[in-house]
Structure formats: C-alpha cells, structure tokens
Design a protein around this motif. Structure first.
Motif, PDB file in Angstrom:
ATOM      1  N   LYS A  53       2.660  -4.575  -3.517  1.00 21.14           N
ATOM      2  CA  LYS A  53       1.639  -4.125  -2.563  1.00 21.14           C
ATOM      3  C   LYS A  53       1.755  -4.895  -1.253  1.00 21.14           C
ATOM      4  O   LYS A  53       2.094  -6.078  -1.256  1.00 21.14           O
ATOM      5  CB  LYS A  53       0.244  -4.333  -3.162  1.00 21.14           C
ATOM      6  CG  LYS A  53      -0.205  -3.178  -4.030  1.00 21.14           C
ATOM      7  CD  LYS A  53      -1.711  -3.210  -4.257  1.00 21.14           C
ATOM      8  CE  LYS A  53      -2.170  -1.883  -4.856  1.00 21.14           C
ATOM      9  NZ  LYS A  53      -3.612  -1.897  -5.179  1.00 21.14           N
ATOM     10  N   THR A 108      -0.397  -8.815   7.467  1.00 26.80           N
ATOM     11  CA  THR A 108      -1.471  -9.810   7.498  1.00 26.80           C
ATOM     12  C   THR A 108      -1.178 -10.994   6.601  1.00 26.80           C
ATOM     13  O   THR A 108      -1.734 -12.064   6.798  1.00 26.80           O
ATOM     14  CB  THR A 108      -2.818  -9.190   7.078  1.00 26.80           C
ATOM     15  OG1 THR A 108      -2.617  -8.420   5.896  1.00 26.80           O
ATOM     16  CG2 THR A 108      -3.375  -8.318   8.154  1.00 26.80           C
ATOM     17  N   TYR A 115      -6.308   2.961   4.775  1.00 27.45           N
ATOM     18  CA  TYR A 115      -5.766   1.649   4.421  1.00 27.45           C
ATOM     19  C   TYR A 115      -6.259   0.647   5.445  1.00 27.45           C
ATOM     20  O   TYR A 115      -6.649   1.009   6.560  1.00 27.45           O
ATOM     21  CB  TYR A 115      -4.235   1.699   4.360  1.00 27.45           C
ATOM     22  CG  TYR A 115      -3.753   2.665   3.293  1.00 27.45           C
ATOM     23  CD1 TYR A 115      -3.743   2.298   1.939  1.00 27.45           C
ATOM     24  CD2 TYR A 115      -3.362   3.959   3.630  1.00 27.45           C
ATOM     25  CE1 TYR A 115      -3.355   3.203   0.961  1.00 27.45           C
ATOM     26  CE2 TYR A 115      -2.968   4.863   2.658  1.00 27.45           C
ATOM     27  CZ  TYR A 115      -2.960   4.487   1.325  1.00 27.45           C
ATOM     28  OH  TYR A 115      -2.579   5.377   0.351  1.00 27.45           O
ATOM     29  N   CYS A 116      -6.149  -0.596   5.059  1.00 27.36           N
ATOM     30  CA  CYS A 116      -6.886  -1.603   5.824  1.00 27.36           C
ATOM     31  C   CYS A 116      -6.214  -2.006   7.134  1.00 27.36           C
ATOM     32  O   CYS A 116      -6.869  -2.218   8.122  1.00 27.36           O
ATOM     33  CB  CYS A 116      -7.136  -2.829   4.957  1.00 27.36           C
ATOM     34  SG  CYS A 116      -8.094  -4.085   5.800  1.00 27.36           S
ATOM     35  N   SER A 117      -4.903  -2.099   7.166  1.00 24.95           N
ATOM     36  CA  SER A 117      -4.224  -2.636   8.353  1.00 24.95           C
ATOM     37  C   SER A 117      -5.021  -3.852   8.842  1.00 24.95           C
ATOM     38  O   SER A 117      -5.228  -4.779   8.065  1.00 24.95           O
ATOM     39  CB  SER A 117      -4.058  -1.567   9.433  1.00 24.95           C
ATOM     40  OG  SER A 117      -3.274  -2.066  10.490  1.00 24.95           O
ATOM     41  N   ASN A 170       0.507  -4.900   3.271  1.00 23.63           N
ATOM     42  CA  ASN A 170      -0.319  -4.403   4.363  1.00 23.63           C
ATOM     43  C   ASN A 170       0.641  -4.182   5.519  1.00 23.63           C
ATOM     44  O   ASN A 170       1.382  -5.099   5.888  1.00 23.63           O
ATOM     45  CB  ASN A 170      -1.383  -5.459   4.710  1.00 23.63           C
ATOM     46  CG  ASN A 170      -2.329  -4.988   5.782  1.00 23.63           C
ATOM     47  OD1 ASN A 170      -1.909  -4.435   6.794  1.00 23.63           O
ATOM     48  ND2 ASN A 170      -3.619  -5.212   5.566  1.00 23.63           N
ATOM     49  N   THR A 171       0.654  -2.988   6.080  1.00 24.09           N
ATOM     50  CA  THR A 171       1.624  -2.696   7.143  1.00 24.09           C
ATOM     51  C   THR A 171       1.516  -3.667   8.310  1.00 24.09           C
ATOM     52  O   THR A 171       2.480  -3.871   9.040  1.00 24.09           O
ATOM     53  CB  THR A 171       1.456  -1.267   7.695  1.00 24.09           C
ATOM     54  OG1 THR A 171       0.104  -1.108   8.118  1.00 24.09           O
ATOM     55  CG2 THR A 171       1.793  -0.218   6.643  1.00 24.09           C
ATOM     56  N   GLU A 231      -4.052  -6.436   0.776  1.00 27.31           N
ATOM     57  CA  GLU A 231      -2.783  -5.734   0.556  1.00 27.31           C
ATOM     58  C   GLU A 231      -3.089  -4.554  -0.340  1.00 27.31           C
ATOM     59  O   GLU A 231      -3.314  -4.708  -1.545  1.00 27.31           O
ATOM     60  CB  GLU A 231      -1.763  -6.708  -0.040  1.00 27.31           C
ATOM     61  CG  GLU A 231      -1.552  -7.859   0.942  1.00 27.31           C
ATOM     62  CD  GLU A 231      -0.406  -8.785   0.632  1.00 27.31           C
ATOM     63  OE1 GLU A 231      -0.317  -9.239  -0.499  1.00 27.31           O
ATOM     64  OE2 GLU A 231       0.418  -9.021   1.553  1.00 27.31           O
ATOM     65  N   ASP A 232      -3.165  -3.392   0.259  1.00 29.25           N
ATOM     66  CA  ASP A 232      -3.741  -2.243  -0.433  1.00 29.25           C
ATOM     67  C   ASP A 232      -2.810  -1.051  -0.522  1.00 29.25           C
ATOM     68  O   ASP A 232      -3.243   0.039  -0.887  1.00 29.25           O
ATOM     69  CB  ASP A 232      -5.066  -1.839   0.234  1.00 29.25           C
ATOM     70  CG  ASP A 232      -4.894  -1.506   1.711  1.00 29.25           C
ATOM     71  OD1 ASP A 232      -3.734  -1.376   2.153  1.00 29.25           O
ATOM     72  OD2 ASP A 232      -5.907  -1.386   2.414  1.00 29.25           O
ATOM     73  N   GLN A 233      -1.537  -1.235  -0.181  1.00 30.17           N
ATOM     74  CA  GLN A 233      -0.673  -0.058  -0.302  1.00 30.17           C
ATOM     75  C   GLN A 233       0.737  -0.392  -0.745  1.00 30.17           C
ATOM     76  O   GLN A 233       1.193  -1.523  -0.645  1.00 30.17           O
ATOM     77  CB  GLN A 233      -0.666   0.757   0.981  1.00 30.17           C
ATOM     78  CG  GLN A 233      -0.118   0.083   2.207  1.00 30.17           C
ATOM     79  CD  GLN A 233      -0.215   1.034   3.414  1.00 30.17           C
ATOM     80  OE1 GLN A 233       0.079   2.220   3.318  1.00 30.17           O
ATOM     81  NE2 GLN A 233      -0.631   0.495   4.538  1.00 30.17           N
TER      82      GLN A 233
END
Lengths: 759, 759
Positions: free
Chosen positions: B78, B84, B326-328, B80-81, B96-98
């Motif tokens: 997982k 982070t 998603y969070c970015s 985070n684009t 980290e969600d994706q």
C-alpha cells in the motif's frame, strides 16, 4: 596478515555480466537521438602533404548533407588527443601538436575533412565529392632516420629534429664506475613492432549541442573528466558547460582512448555545431587501425654490468621510439619505459636516456603496459642471455638481483611490498621448470622449450602525472548505498570491484550498492581509467568516501544510542555495539531516523593516491616447428603479485586477457607500412590477433603481498598480464632452438629465416 | 539594507528560454527507448464497486500486447501517491490507502487494469477486451455526508467515518474568553470548488528495468528523491537500485506531482517488469482531469470576535474538506489551511479544527497554495464584511490587525519580517483605491467595483514535514562551477535562480555555472519542489555548498599567496586581496594550480531550511454585467513581499501566472460531478481555464523585506500569486453590486442567479 572480509576477496559475478550476456548493455554506438546525423571522415592518402586547395561545394550540395568540416571552418586551438594538458605537471609542458583538421597532413589516414549527413551512406558519398589538391612533402618512417638533420620536419621541435617534448634522462649512482667494477658487460639492442590495441568497440562519439550552447558528448573515452577538459578547450567553452559521459559501457580501451577516442569527439562536436543537430561518429575498423593510436615501436638498447656471482653493478638503457605523426603520449611514455626497465632489479648504478621521434606513420600512444612491455622484453631477453652466459638458472640469477622493499631505486616512491619471489617459485612449479634446458623430441621436426620472464609496472600514474580521484558515497533512507565515481568501466570489472569495496567499508551486502560512473555531470573530478589505477587509485577514493559516510553514521548512531562511535561498527547492514548487544540497530533504521531529522549521510572521498609496484613472473612452454618456423605456445603461466585480489575471478580475467595480448605481441601482431607510409595491416583479416583457437592453456596464479598503500592491500593489475609475456615466449623459443631473437613478433617468417640462416 | 549583488537581483534571461522557445527542450513524453512499449489504463466507470471478476485473456491474446497488469499480478504494497511516507514526521503516520490496482474501485476513473503494447492504439484496443464484472457499492460525494454514520465506508478510518489520518486542532489563548470580550462576533461559512492544476504536460513516466534489476524512471514528478523512495518501497527494491529523474524538464506541476505523477510511474514500472521492456505511460488530458489530484473542495467556517475599534479578540476557523477517493495530502493539507488562515492577522485567542473526508470523487491533493487559497478566500471575504459592518476602510482595518514580526502566532517558527503594509500601500496606489465604494456608470448595465485581499503562505514545509536539501558545488579546472541539486525545474526558473545564487556566492559570471538537477543518481537527497520552497530552501543548500567550495578556494589561495583567507574574496572570477592588489589572481589559475596538486574544490551543502512568511496584497478592479451576471476583471494588482527577488522577471512571471490561476479560481474554474460521481468537466473544452484573452491588465509589485532566514533574504514566491486573488475579486464584485458571495467561482450563472434573487 589476511583480514577476513565479507565482500572483498570474493569472486562475485560481475554486475554487468547479465546485461552484456543478453546484449542489453548500452555502448556509444547504441546512442540514438532525435534528428541525429552520421559523420564520416575524409582521410589523407598521402604520408605527408600540404593541402593547397580544398573544395567542398559539391559535397555540400548533395541532398542529405548537413555540414562539411575542414581546417577552414573549425577550431584553431591546438591540442593533444591524449589530453596531456590535464596530466602534465609543470615545469613540463604538454605537447600540443594538432588541430581537428590542419592544412598539412602527416600520415596516411590523417584527417582532411568530415561530413555530417542524414545517413552513413550519404556521408560516405559526400566524402568522394570533396576535391582536395595536395602538394606532396618528403616523408620518413623510421625513428632513427626521423631524428637525422636532413630528415623532413614533421613538427618543429626545440629539443632535436622531430623530437617532441623533452628527452628523458634518469640517473642513479655512477654507471661508468659500475661498468668498470663489472666482470662482464652485456649490451644488446632490441627492435619492437607496432602493436594495435584492437579493442572490440572502435572509437566512437555522439555530440549534441543544446541551443543554449551546452554540450553533451557520449564517448568511448577512458577518461571522461580529462576529455571534457580538452573538448572545452578546443571549443572555447567553460568546462561546466560540457558534459562527457560513457553510455555507460565501453568495449575495451587498452589505453587507446585516454583523453579523446582518437578524434571521434572533436569531429562529432565540430559537425554538430556546424549542422546544429546531434552527430554520431563511429570509426570503422580500418579507420581504427589507420587513424587511432598504436603501441610505440622502436629500438631499446640495454647495457648491463655483472659480477661473476651474477650481481648487477651497472645498467644503462636507452630507447628511441617511433611516435608517428603526432605525439599523443610520445613525450611521457619513454619515461615510464625507462623507469620500469630500471626498477625491476636492484642495481646501484643506473641510467636511462630515451625519447620519441616523429615519423609519417599512424600516431603511437598509450597501450596497455605503456612502455613496460617494450622495456621488459628487452631487459628480460638480456637477462636470459646473461644467465646463459654465466651459467646460472634464469630464476636464480633473478632472485639475486630483484628489487626488494626498502632498497633504493630510481622511482620517486618507496617499494613497500614485493611478492616477486613467490611469483617465480609458484610459476616455476606450475610450468614444470626443471624440464627447461632438456631438449625433447630431437627425432621429430618439433622442438619444445620453456622460458620465463619477470616484470613490474605501476599501480597508478602518480607522481609522474597529475593523478587524483574523488568520489561520493551517499546513504539512502533504507540504508542502501549510492556510489558515484567518474572512472569508466572498460569491461574490466570496475563497477563490480568498486561496489565491492564500498560494500565492504559500509558493512552492507553488495546488492545494497548502486553505482554511477563515468559522467562528468554526476561525479566529481576523477582522472580516469589508465595506468592500472582504477582499482588502486579510484578504489582508494571510493574507500575514503565510504569511510567518510561511515564515520557520519557511527557518530550519528552513537549520539542516538548514547555510546561512543568507537563502540560501534557496521556489518551485514547492522550497526553493532561492541559493549552492549542491546544497542544493535539496523543501518536502515539509523538512515531513516536521520532522514526524519533532515540528514543524509554524504561521504566525499578526495584522494591523491600513492603508487605501488605490482610484480609478476611469466612462464611459457612452446613448441617450434623447425621446418616451417611456426611457434606454438602450449602453456602460459602468469603468477602475479596483485597486492590483494578484490575479486579473484576478475583479476584472473585481467591476467588471462593480458596473456592473450602478450601472446600476440610475441608471435603474431604487427602493423607494417609499405614504402609510402600506407599501413599493410588495417583490419582483422590482415592483423594477426590471436583468436580463441590460438590461446594455449593459461594459468593465472594470484599472489597477495598486501601493499600498505592500496585499498585493502590491492595493487594495479589492469596492464600487468602482458608485460613479460613476449620475453617469456622468446626465452622459451631460445630454450627450444638455441636461437636468440632480438625482435618480435616471432612470426613463422622470422623464425624460419633464422633457422635457415643458422643452417 | 540592500547589498549590491553582481548576479542576484538581476533579471537575466531564463537559462532554458531558448530551448523552450525553439522546442528542443526534452520532456518525459519525448523519451524514446529501443523496444519501448506504450501503456494505457482501464479505468472504472463506477464511483464505488467491487471487482468480482476480471478476465484479461482476450486482451493478452491481441497481437502486439506484451503485458496486462491488474490487481492480481501487481504489488500488494500500500502507498500514498503523494509519497507522504517520506514527508511525514512521527508520531504522525503516513496515510497509505491504495495499491497500484485494487479489487475495489472508489471513483469514476480509478485504475482497474493496464496494458503494455507495441503501440498506443493496440493498447487502447486491448483495454476494450478486458472483461470486468463489478458489484456496485453505495457511493457518497459530499464531505459532510461522507462523515455521517450511515455513509458508505470508502476506507476504514480510526478517527471517524471516512476521515483519513488525524483531525487537525490548533489552539492559542482562549477563544471563548476572546469572543466574550468582543463587541461584535462574525461567523460565516464559505464553500470552495474543485479546481484543477491544469498543468500543460499531463502525468507521464517511462520505466526501464535493466536485466540486473536496476530501475530507471523518467518522470514528471516534482520530487525525484521521494518518488524514488516510494517506487522502491512499492516494488521492494533497495533505493540505490532505483533511479528517478526528470528528462530534465516538466511542463508545470502546481503540486499535482509531489510524489508520484498520479500513478504514471508505478503503472509504467509494473508493466515494464511484466513485459521486460521499457514502457511509457502518458495520461491523456481526460485521464489527467479524472484521475489525477485536484484542489480540495469543501466548507470553511470563520468566526471572528472584534472590538469596536476593529481589533480582533478571537478567531475560530473550522474546515471540512473533500479529499475524494484517496487521501493524497488530505491528512496534511487541513493543517496548512488552518495555520495560514490563523497567521495572517495577530489575534491573541485562536483555534482551528479541520479535517478531510473521503468521498467517491477524484482524489484531491496538493495544488498551488496548499490550503491557503481556500483559507484566505474565507478569511478575507469575512474581513471585507467586518470592515463594511464596522465602517472601516478595508485596508485600515487590516493595518490594525496584521501580524507583525515579534508577535506571537500559531506557527512553530518566528515571524522575522513582513512587508505586508508596504504591499497594501503600493497596491492601493496602483489600483486607484480611492475609487472604491464610489458607484460608477449607474446609467448602464455594467457595474464596476474595486476590492482587495491580503494573504500569506509558507516558504517551505519545515517543520510540518520532513524538509531538507543537499547540494554539490564543484569547481572545474578553469574556475567554472558545476552545481548539482536534486530539485526539479517545473518551468519556474529553478535552474536560472539556483545558478544565479551559486554564481553570486562564488563570484563568477552566470555563464560559468553549469547545473544538474532532478536526478537521484547525480545528486544527494533533496526533498523536491513544493511548498514554495525551491528558491528558499533548495537555494539555501546551494548557497551552503557554494560557501563550502569558496571556503576551500580561499584557504587554498591564502596558502599559495601567503596571506589569510579573510584577506581574500572572489568577484568577477578573480580572487582579490583586500590588503595587496598584487596578490590578485584569477580563479581559473587557483583552480588549475589546485588541479596540478591533485585537488578539486568540492562543496557540499547540507541544509535543514527554516521557514518564513511571504506576504501579499491583491487588488482587483471588476466590471459586472447586471443583465448577464458576467464578471469581467479589468485589472489585477499583486504586491508581494518576496523577501528578495533573486530574478525579478522570474518573480513577476510567478506572480502573473498565479494571478491568472487565481482568476480562474475566482470566476470560472470548477469540476462538477453528476449524481453518479462522473466528472462533468474533464477537458479544456469543458473546464473554463482563463485563456490569454481573458487575462486583464496585471501589475506585479515586488516588495523586498529581506527575511534573515532566506538565501539573500528571499522568501517563497511559487504559490503566493493566487492566494488572495479570489477574495480580492469577490470583494470587488461586492463593491460593484453590493452582493456578498460565499461560494466561488463567480460564474455568470451564479452571479445572474444572485442578481435575480435580489430583485
């Protein structure tokens, strides 16, 4: 005093092995840029001539032709293709004797003009449309003739007729006194051939000029930083606006591209500037032969005074070398030749005089060994004669005279280690030395013999030349290591060897090390890959950079762990505490925690390396066909004191490659010129390079004397493999036939003639 | 206290200007490698669904298709684009969600699969052959709705329903006490739209995997080093085996590629690994709109307590932002929004509460201003209301309340400089401020008005995020300078500005400086280009590296010249002696003499930069057509305290570009979604970006308060140009119409509706 290393001393697979095996490794010839043009060169058919008129109109009018370069529209800055301006230490002056194109041509193959066109075939067609009117000038091909008063002047020289730079004089003790003290004095003159590096990849460069004037040159050079400097000088650019890089691989070098790759770079760049497009110049094999440096040919005289007990009292060497039409390394190489010729053995009274002479043949320059193969061939042939005359075993008389640590010699750095005796002993055992001098198969037409020769060389060019290395080692946030060094990998295993050293110092696995090499934009100044210095000198800079980074890590970790840096060391990617195992912490954790505090560990290595003598003993077993003169080498043994083998298989590869190159030097390789300066051997069908089927059984023996000046004890090994090969083979042929040769290569023709003369 | 500089402060031409004007500058989309494939992405047509089945057999069978990637055959790490994980400082945890591909899709445009093929058209054809069976899930689009108990769960969150990371709370003093002390309390809620970065070059990457596993990725990222780290993590590689670089140019960024360029890099790399060929992925404009970060939309409430004399006693801001699927940067941005909203004015009692909420729309992330444009729009709209209600001139009430150096504020670094008052005064003069509040042309259908707004921002992300820079400055043997920094140039003038700083410190002309940027292999760690930090923070590292190199030069020269380093300084490429003009020596001579002694001057800059508040006052003159609601901006003035303008024309360019982006935010730009989560504005024909004809007269005024923490006094200027524009225009529309808007953009439709409602 061997230390236990985790990565150093291991024969790990070369990091570039898979890429090369699968054909995905990128070389200069693979570079393709949008709009890229192809450059081809018009070369002189005459050995010496003035260009009275050159008319390029028809060539320029050919569709697809984008630029034509001649002496009329290119740089008027003189240079030396070997970038000696970067290497030469004052008060010596670099010899700078050529332009990209000149109004005089000085050898068959000299550059007259070049064309950039949309394809190679258009460029070649255009070359034929360039009209040149020559006024022929008298020419000379032999160095002894070239230095005579009446010889045609090829370049104006201060020191003597056609003598570039300064004459080299080396002196220690009193040679005349020494000769007076001798019981015997031997004096012999040897004649050396023109050998070709014959590296697989021909000279090549791709030049790109950005609209803001910034220049990028992909190149086959062995020395990107010096090459950057010479290109900036030729084209009057700030050095910081020129980027030179390998792409990143080079298909061999062997000295032929220290500095420029012949003129591939300046021609490509001149064309790129004229055409305002990227230009690729790739020498074809014929151009590589005719118009790219060779090994210096010439004459070497060795005079040695010896006592009855075999001890040397005096030695005098003199050399007259043929540097061809331009100087390249012609001013420097005679010095190394003399120094190496005098430093193999201890002798209280020594003298050397040597120099090069301009002639109208292909320029000679640096080639693997850089004077040592010539010197050692002469010295070690004579040693065999002396042993024979005085009735000593060749190994025993050498044992009496070899240079040993602590003794005086002509070199400006101390001899701190020597494994030569061990090399001789282990080599002798391997070759079955006791069979020497015992004639075999007298009933057949084949005669067998055994011979040997010792040798030495340098690990570096310091202090003869400017010679220093810098490197960066950065620690990434996962504890992996990035290493940046400006030194190339010519196929010699540089990236692997340097990575092993960095991994060893940093205490990480080899797969945790990434490496950038040979790019002036990504690396600090580094003199480059030459003089057997890559592992020894560039390696020392890498070790220094890694030590610097490690020091920062240990200091940082000590602070965090509330201990002292001295309590900590790194191994297996873990920072260990000597005092308290509970403090042990992965390097990755130290690195990421430093990152969170805004810190990267950045090591800088800044090194003026020392120098150290590698030592070697070569042995050859030969069979000579007395009906045809054909020399077949049955076995070769090379026992080398490499100081410390960082990667033993790579070292063996270097030694075996060197042996093969030495074999060619001994029995088959030579460029001859016809009476009008035209080379007769300008391709692989005419130049007798040993092929796989010609290679005998080879045995490389690694001796490790651990020199204190080298990284992990290492010395130079890049050139040593061929240095004594020709002498060993020649001595073995003497053992087989009782005929002494004073000239190589020992071709069938030459040996047959000698056999016939003896009858 | 202005110093006289030789290079800094001069509007030299951008070093990349010619390349860009002539079209020779290289971007990621220009990269072409032998055997390179083209990657295209299959995207979700649903806002929220489970992928029950995915069948790629038909796609794989299509001739020319070399690889198909789905959630079944790609990394299970997982991420985070926005990388982070590199930026977040513990105890905060990066969200980290994706995955590259997941078995659940969460917005229309989410990645389902990707194909690598020999051409773009084959890849596109193959996408249509992938059979996907979806199980639809309930979706939510508004952040207020998204955080309700009954809302569909998009990601499981600890803090609250669909709330990523931690809620942000900032507090100083006692707000309730402050409100009790106030004579007036104002509370207003503002609604913000989804704005798009609309950078010229879409997201793109080219990934190459060497046979030895080493990875090279050419990318449009604004942060090569963090991007390297995130790719290494996703693909479980040592960081040192991954190279990320810009090629070297990027067609804009505006925050949209801090970290990854959406998913261009991991998709290209996953495909390259599967296909064993290089793969290029270039988002088309529609993908860039639908599947690449936007500016956070949402709701901001500002509550302010004011005394009769206009002095603030208390302020409370709260924000609920829509971070999309998603969070970015959704966990971090609310913090900056709050901090900036509270720090423009001094107020003893302040509080902020804010957070993001997941919804089933395109993810929101970083966009130029990073929360400040939202905060300042709300705060400065309310400021206009307060001024109006209390009968103050808008500038005067601001003057009473603005933050001044030395006062307390909510930020964890001191305010050391402010030019805001000068900005307001000079901007007011330029816009003809006294005409405000004087209705014009009441006889026509056009109404004119003048408005203003102040603003502030950061110069850096320290100490909110991990934020540091390193740089190398090496001195070449001709005295020219090479600078290496890992920071990109997004078109903002980085290479020029950094080169000017290096030239200034080193005392050489600008044309003597070469520069390498944005390549993880050529540069030490550098966090990258974001948070208005490039000039301020990367610049500080460059200055430090140059100072380090200069120190070495002066020490070396002092030794040679037999003087002290303090006696020497460098200017115009000459090392001058203060005491004795006869000692003056060209830098080139010092450099080459050091070279001859085996030394290169190598400076390393290692910097944890500070932070400093840029200040700004924006003014707008508008004309509103009361029949159609069309708002025409006639003139915009931006007076900015930039600390020190290293290159004034570049600074003006930044400000003017920002003004144009702010103009769009104010009156035309907005992505709307239909009832099923499909974006309605997914291209330049549907998204109303101001074009050249829409841009009014712009006047950028540079104010230089010389912040002591910045290089040469500079502060950040990359984002400030748009921060107060929407508020200034909205306030000007109020001046023209007497109608207060609590929502932007002020489209014809919205203004027309308001005019109609008033009637």
């Amino acid at each position: 005093m061997k230390k236990d290393y985790a990565v150093v001393g291991k024969s790990v697979r070369k990091l570039d092995a898979m890429e090369k095996a699968l054909g995905t490794a990128t070389y200069t010839t693979d570079i393709r840029l949008p709009g890229m043009l192809y450059g081809k060169v018009l070369r002189s058919p005459h050995p010496h001539a003035k260009i009275v008129k050159i008319d390029t109109h028809k060539a320029e009018a050919l569709p697809g032709v984008m630029a034509v370069a001649t002496h009329l529209n290119t740089s008027k800055v003189k240079f030396n293709t070997s970038a000696t301006s970067t290497f030469t230490i004052p008060p010596l002056q670099p010899v700078e004797d050529q332009y990209i194109f000149d109004s005089v041509v000085r050898y068959v193959g000299d550059e007259v003009a070049a064309v950039a066109a949309v394809s190679k075939s258009v460029a070649e067609a255009a070359l034929k449309l360039i009209e040149v009117e020559y006024q022929l000038l008298p020419a000379v091909y032999d160095p002894i003739e070239g230095m005579q008063k009446g010889a045609p002047e090829i370049h104006h020289c201060e020191v003597g007729k056609n003598i570039p730079g300064e004459k080299i004089h080396i002196e220690m003790g009193d040679v005349e006194k020494g000769f007076a003290e001798a019981d015997y004095v031997f004096e012999h003159t040897f004649k050396l051939p023109v050998q070709k590096q014959a590296q697989l990849e021909t000279q090549a460069a791709v030049a790109q000029v950005a609209v803001d004037g910034k220049v990028t040159v992909w190149s086959t050079t062995q020395t990107p930083h010096p090459t950057r400097r010479i290109l900036a000088t030729i084209f009057s650019l700030p050095y910081s606006k020129v980027r030179v890089l390998n792409p990143p691989y080079i298909g061999g070098g062997f000295g032929v591209r220290i500095g420029l790759s012949a003129k591939a770079e300046p021609i490509a760049l001149a064309l790129a500037m004229l055409a305002k497009k990227p230009v690729k110049v790739v020498y074809d094999r014929k151009e590589d032969f005719t118009s790219s440096d060779t090994r210096h040919s010439g004459y070497i005289t060795v005079k040695t005074g010896v006592k009855k007990d075999g001890i040397f009292t005096s030695r005098k060497i003199s050399a007259t070398l043929n540097t061809g039409a331009y100087c390249s390394w012609g001013a420097e190489l005679p010095g190394v030749l003399g120094a190496m010729g005098l430093s193999l053995y201890y002798c209280p009274n020594q003298m050397y005089d040597g120099h090069s002479v301009y002639t109208n043949i292909t320029p000679a320059g640096a080639m693997r060994g850089f004077g040592s193969p010539q010197a050692i061939y002469a010295v070690e042939s004579q040693m065999d004669i002396i042993a024979d005359e005085l009735g000593f075993d060749p190994i025993e008389i050498r044992r009496k005279n070899i240079m040993r640590p602590g003794k005086d010699w002509v070199l400006p750095y101390p001899c701190l280690s020597s494994g030569l005796e061990e090399c001789m002993d282990r080599g002798a055992a391997e070759i079955d030395w006791q069979r020497r001098g015992k004639p075999t198969q007298q009933h057949s037409t084949k005669r067998r013999g055994i011979g040997m020769a010792a040798g030495t060389h340098v690990s570096n060019s310091w202090p003869f030349c400017v010679d220093y290395s810098n490197a960066y080692v950065t620690v990434q946030q996962d504890g992996s290591i990035h290493l940046a060094s400006g030194v190339p990998d010519m196929g010699t295993g540089t990236i692997t060897t340097l990575s092993q050293m960095a991994a060893e110092v940093m205490g990480v696995a080899l797969d945790q090390v990434g490496i950038t090499i040979a790019d002036t934009e990504s690396t600090p100044f580094e003199i480059g890959s030459h003089a057997s210095r890559t592992c020894y000198a560039s390696g020392t800079a890498v070790v220094a950079a890694a030590e610097d980074a490690k020091k920062q890590i240990l200091e940082d970790a000590a602070k965090t762990l509330n201990t002292s840096p001295e309590d900590l060391y790194i191994a297996d990617g873990i920072v260990y505490s000597l005092s308290n195992a509970e403090l042990n912490i992965p390097l990755s954790k130290v690195a990421v925690e430093a990152h969170l505090r805004g810190k990267q560990f950045i090591g800088v290595g800044r090194i003026i390396p020392k120098n150290a003598p590698p030592y070697l003993a070569h042995f050859a077993k030969v069979e000579v066909d007395i009906e045809t003169g054909k020399v077949t080498v049955l076995k070769m043994v090379a026992a080398h004191d490499v100081g410390k083998a960082i990667n033993p298989v790579i070292v063996e590869g270097q030694l075996e490659g060197g042996l093969a190159m030495g074999l060619g030097y001994a029995i088959s390789e030579e460029i001859k010129f016809d009476g009008k300066g035209t080379p007769l051997n300008d391709g692989f069908h005419k130049y007798m390079l040993p092929t796989a089927v010609d290679i005998p059984e080879l045995k490389a023996i690694i001796v490790e004397a651990n020199d204190p000046s080298g990284p992990f004890g290492a010395k130079g090994v890049g050139e040593t493999g061929l240095i004594a090969t020709a002498a060993a083979i020649s001595n073995a042929v003497y053992d087989a036939l009782g005929i002494r040769f004073f000239e190589i290569p020992l071709t069938e023709e030459r040996v047959y003639k000698a056999l016939k003369e003896r009858k």
